[in-house]
Design an enzyme around this catalytic site. Sequence first.
Site, short mmCIF file in Angstrom:
data_model
loop_
_atom_site.label_atom_id
_atom_site.label_comp_id
_atom_site.label_asym_id
_atom_site.label_seq_id
_atom_site.Cartn_x
_atom_site.Cartn_y
_atom_site.Cartn_z
CG ASP A 16 -1.85 1.10 1.36
OD1 ASP A 16 -1.63 2.16 0.74
OD2 ASP A 16 -2.86 0.95 2.07
CG ASN A 30 -8.49 14.40 -10.39
OD1 ASN A 30 -8.35 15.57 -10.07
ND2 ASN A 30 -9.13 13.51 -9.63
N GLY A 38 -9.17 4.91 -5.76
CA GLY A 38 -7.85 4.31 -5.97
C GLY A 38 -6.77 4.87 -5.06
CB VAL A 39 -3.24 5.80 -5.81
CG1 VAL A 39 -2.10 6.46 -5.09
CG2 VAL A 39 -2.82 4.46 -6.37
CG ASP A 40 -6.44 11.35 -5.86
OD1 ASP A 40 -5.82 11.92 -4.95
OD2 ASP A 40 -6.99 11.95 -6.80
CB SER A 123 -2.05 6.07 -16.40
OG SER A 123 -2.02 7.47 -16.46
CB THR A 124 -2.27 0.75 -14.76
OG1 THR A 124 -2.06 0.64 -13.35
CG2 THR A 124 -0.98 1.11 -15.46
N GLY A 125 -5.24 2.19 -13.48
CA GLY A 125 -6.49 1.84 -12.80
C GLY A 125 -7.64 2.50 -13.54
CE1 TYR A 127 -8.30 9.56 -14.85
CE2 TYR A 127 -6.01 10.25 -14.90
CZ TYR A 127 -7.34 10.52 -14.62
OH TYR A 127 -7.69 11.76 -14.12
N1 APR Z 1 -1.38 1.61 -2.95
C1 APR Z 1 -0.82 1.23 -4.12
N2 APR Z 1 -1.51 1.04 -5.26
C2 APR Z 1 -2.86 1.24 -5.21
C3 APR Z 1 -3.53 1.64 -4.03
C4 APR Z 1 -2.73 1.82 -2.85
N3 APR Z 1 -3.26 2.20 -1.69
N4 APR Z 1 -4.85 1.76 -4.32
C5 APR Z 1 -5.00 1.44 -5.62
N5 APR Z 1 -3.81 1.11 -6.17
C6 APR Z 1 -3.48 0.73 -7.56
C7 APR Z 1 -4.64 0.30 -8.44
O1 APR Z 1 -4.90 -1.07 -8.22
C8 APR Z 1 -4.09 0.55 -9.85
O2 APR Z 1 -3.29 -0.56 -10.27
O3 APR Z 1 -2.99 1.87 -8.24
C9 APR Z 1 -3.13 1.73 -9.65
C10 APR Z 1 -3.58 3.03 -10.24
O4 APR Z 1 -5.00 3.14 -10.18
P1 APR Z 1 -5.78 4.52 -9.90
O5 APR Z 1 -5.60 4.91 -8.47
O6 APR Z 1 -7.15 4.34 -10.41
O7 APR Z 1 -4.97 5.63 -10.77
P2 APR Z 1 -5.13 6.10 -12.32
O8 APR Z 1 -5.42 4.97 -13.23
O9 APR Z 1 -3.92 6.95 -12.59
O10 APR Z 1 -6.42 7.01 -12.32
C11 APR Z 1 -6.40 8.28 -11.72
O11 APR Z 1 -8.46 7.91 -10.55
O12 APR Z 1 -8.85 7.98 -8.27
C12 APR Z 1 -8.89 8.68 -9.45
O13 APR Z 1 -8.53 10.94 -8.70
C13 APR Z 1 -7.96 9.87 -9.43
O14 APR Z 1 -9.06 10.77 -11.33
C14 APR Z 1 -7.88 10.13 -10.89
C15 APR Z 1 -7.82 8.75 -11.50
#
Ligand code: APR
Length: 182
Positions: A16, A30, A38-40, A123-125, A127
């Site tokens: 994490d 974003n 997600g991460v954000d 970007s792999t979640g 996005y």
């Molecule tokens: N720690 C590590 N990795 C994580 C965590 C965490 N706590 N939570 C999620 N992930 C992984 C997801 O499984 C994915 O593989 O991080 C990766 C990126 O996914 P997203 O967080 O969706 O990021 P992204 O694809 O860049 O999309 C960004 O999503 O949450 C919104 O505000 C954010 O609009 C922006 C968009």
Amino acid sequence: MNRTFGGTTVSCVRGDITEQHVDAIVNAANAQLAGGGGVDGAIHRAGGPSIMKECRAIGGCPTGEAVRTGAGDLPAAHVVHAVGPIWRGGEHGEADLLASAYASSLAAAAEGGARSVAFPSISTGAYGYPKADAAAIAMATVASRAPALDFHEVRFVLFSDADLQVYQQALADLAPSEASCL
Ligand code: APR
């Protein structure tokens, strides 16, 4: 697994991002810096409201760039908010924008004095960027940029075993020449 490029050790771990004891962690943000899932979501939940307060004051960040805030209650000292591209099929500059998001993140972290940084899979979640392609870009960019910025550690923190394998493979596949000539 670890590989060393110049003075920088690059590693991949499952975990994490909010729990990493490094100088800077990178958020997959974003362009509005408005928070999300997600991460954000995880970073703002664990770090507390001071991070969003700083994001509001900054106001936004173009795709392919990154800005730095404090890290609130997190163990890291800084959060670097990187804006990766939304995948739209690959013909809209996505690869360059993703590389730029990683390079800008390293620059923003280094400006804050960070010498260790942890990245998620930007970007792999939500996005939708294909993971193997994103991992190759992430590794090539980090290996070429981080040594000159004096990072001693760059850690990729992956949320699943499947993602960890993809990033480990990308790290193993990176040729030494790719790191030095990019
Ligand atoms: N720690 C590590 N990795 C994580 C965590 C965490 N706590 N939570 C999620 N992930 C992984 C997801 O499984 C994915 O593989 O991080 C990766 C990126 O996914 P997203 O967080 O969706 O990021 P992204 O694809 O860049 O999309 C960004 O999503 O949450 C919104 O505000 C954010 O609009 C922006 C968009």
